[in-house]
Design a protein around this motif. Structure first.
Motif, PDB file in Angstrom:
ATOM      1  N   ASP A  44      87.509  11.191  87.774  1.00  0.00           N
ATOM      2  CA  ASP A  44      87.686  10.444  89.338  1.00  0.00           C
ATOM      3  C   ASP A  44      88.336   9.457  89.168  1.00  0.00           C
ATOM      4  N   HIS A  54      80.946   3.365  89.269  1.00  0.00           N
ATOM      5  CA  HIS A  54      79.874   3.494  88.511  1.00  0.00           C
ATOM      6  C   HIS A  54      80.325   4.452  87.475  1.00  0.00           C
ATOM      7  N   THR A  64      83.987   3.773  85.906  1.00  0.00           N
ATOM      8  CA  THR A  64      84.801   3.312  87.386  1.00  0.00           C
ATOM      9  C   THR A  64      85.560   1.744  87.800  1.00  0.00           C
ATOM     10  N   GLU A  97      87.328   0.876  90.617  1.00  0.00           N
ATOM     11  CA  GLU A  97      87.606   1.290  92.052  1.00  0.00           C
ATOM     12  C   GLU A  97      87.261   0.129  93.666  1.00  0.00           C
ATOM     13  N   GLU A 150      91.510   3.481  91.502  1.00  0.00           N
ATOM     14  CA  GLU A 150      90.571   3.801  90.508  1.00  0.00           C
ATOM     15  C   GLU A 150      90.776   4.342  89.533  1.00  0.00           C
TER      16      GLU A 150
HETATM   17 MN    MN Z   1      84.153   6.536  91.503  1.00  0.00          MN
END
Ligand code: MN
Ligand code: GLY
Length: 460
Positions: free
Chosen positions: A260, A343, A390, A392, A432
């Motif tokens: 991600d 997250h 992550t 971000e 991110e």
């Molecule tokens: Mn994310």
């Protein structure tokens, strides 16, 4: 697939943690898109994948701790199936690959679970998110669909979170592959983007790379010149100089571990001064947050430190003002940064979100904030080695939100609404990366993906 030992030891730990009862795992089914036979891309349930590894529809499994049985429920292919889909290993062969010896036809699951319930054996099930599984649970346990989420087994949820939150070395290796492919997708988008293109051309390019990598996208591509719309899946805008492209997308590997990644770059070959100033604030917050990561820290404190750092940058530009400790405590920064810093990530991009965000990202010591912005923080709890998360941060200029707050005269002491007028059409910036918490600190997963102003401009 990992070796059968991996799945067996995961199930053994679950049995040890729960001690008794029947653990029910409903795999996912095919879902019709516009008619039953024309299906969406199949995605197996992640809990099923974690404990049973088999990436096929039409399966469920039971761990009957009291009877010491582990059973896979699924049907053998008929000759008609084989004519259309080709031969496949038998259910027994698939089961053996993950250390399961007992296989029963799918239709035997319902009586098995009903009988257990009638006998008073606790049936532990997880919060369902697919409608066919909700209907099945209604039939099996007689719990109305709207009540199923709350009736799911907290002990089962907590035992799964306790395992899945800590990534093993073999999982981390798989996640590095996901991040590296995701990074290559971002580099390709940065290299390919040209004025006059439509966003969909870039979205298609990166989606194709994810599929070509043997897996799929880990979530629907977010790619837009309107980066201020956080989850923007509309790809119909044309790229014009003066705008930036925010790309938030990643691949999942064939084993379904997710990447991600977000990058933001100018449509022109260089950032404008205004764009660069905001970009540097976001990047500084991202790099600073990553540098601070270590076990024991709460992610909520990292989120608030990033918010504070961005508020300082915005104050230097004259967009925020006043006492910044107070501004962040009261939530004024959320005009620009209305989401959480990150997250957990793993088999799901928002890892284990189906089990309930508060079980995954919060703890007895760290409860969810009710404040706009910080309330969206998915991970807030104390960090532990083996977590992958992550980072971000972002800064966005959302005209509708700015107008509403200005009309309400909200946080006038912290926000310079007059200066904001020049940023109405700015868009948004997010950066991110995916980070592993180690015993002593952290490690950013994968090969570095260009993110300094110089590196991004070089690719453009
Ligand atoms: Mn994310
Ligand atoms: N990648 C989108 C999100 O984290 O919500």
């Amino acid at each position: 697939m990992f070796s059968s030992n991996t799945y067996q030891s995961r199930r053994d730990r679950l049995k040890k943690d729960l001690k008794s009862g029947l653990l029910l795992f409903l795999g996912n089914q095919e879902v019709g898109m516009n008619y039953a036979g024309n299906t969406y891309h199949f995605r197996q349930d992640s809990n099923f994948l974690y404990f049973f590894g088999i990436d096929k529809p039409g399966l469920a499994a039971v761990i009957d701790i009291d009877a010491n049985r582990e059973i896979l429920f699924g049907d053998e292919l008929s000759m008609e199936d084989i004519v259309w889909t080709g031969a496949m290993p038998t259910q027994k062969e698939l089961a053996a690959r993950v250390g399961i010896r007992e296989v029963l036809p799918f239709r035997r699951l319902l009586p098995y679970v009903k009988k257990a319930k009638k006998a008073g054996q606790p049936v532990h099930f997880l919060p369902p998110y697919r409608h066919d599984n909700m209907l099945w649970l209604k039939e099996a346990l007689n719990i109305p669909v709207p009540r199923q989420k709350n009736a799911a087994s907290e002990a089962f949820i907590r035992a799964i979170v306790a395992q899945r939150a800590h990534k093993s070395a073999e999982e981390i290796a798989e996640m590095e592959r996901a991040v590296n492919l995701s990074g290559a997708m971002h580099v390709a988008a940065m290299k390919a983007a040209r004025e006059g293109m439509v966003e969909a051309e870039l979205a298609g390019l990166v989606e194709g790379m994810a599929v070509a990598g043997g897996g799929h996208l880990s979530y629907a591509v977010i790619l837009s010149v309107n980066g201020q719309i956080l989850h923007n899946h509309y790809h119909g805008n044309t790229l014009h100089k003066g705008r930036m492209v925010l790309g938030d997308f990643g691949a999942e590997t064939a084993m379904h571990y997710a990447g991600d990644i977000t990058r933001t770059f100018p449509v022109a070959s260089k950032f404008t001064t205004k764009q660069r100033e905001i970009y540097e604030i976001v990047l500084d917050a991202e790099v600073g947050a990553i540098a601070s990561l270590r076990p024991g820290l709460t992610y909520k404190s990292v989120h608030l430190a990033a918010a504070r750092r961005m508020a300082e940058g915005l104050k230097a530009l004259g967009l925020m003002q006043g006492d910044l400790d107070e501004a962040v405590a009261q939530g004024a920064h959320a005009l620009f940064f209305p989401h959480g810093l990150g997250h957990m990530i793993g088999l799901d991009v928002h890892d284990m979100e189906d089990l309930g965000e508060n079980f995954v990202g919060y703890s007895a010591a760290v409860q969810r904030s009710a404040q706009f912005g910080t309330a969206y923080l998915r991970l807030a709890r104390e960090l532990e080695p083996g977590f992958v998360l992550t980072v971000e941060p972002g800064i966005y200029f959302i005209p509708q939100l700015i107008d509403q707050w200005r009309r309400q005269k909200k946080f006038m002491q912290f926000i310079n609404y007059a200066a904001l007028k020049k940023y109405r059409d700015f868009g948004g910036i997010r950066v991110e990366d995916n980070v592993l918490i180690t015993e002593t600190g952290h490690r950013v997963l994968g090969e570095p993906i260009p993110k300094t102003v110089e590196d991004v401009e070089r690719l453009r």
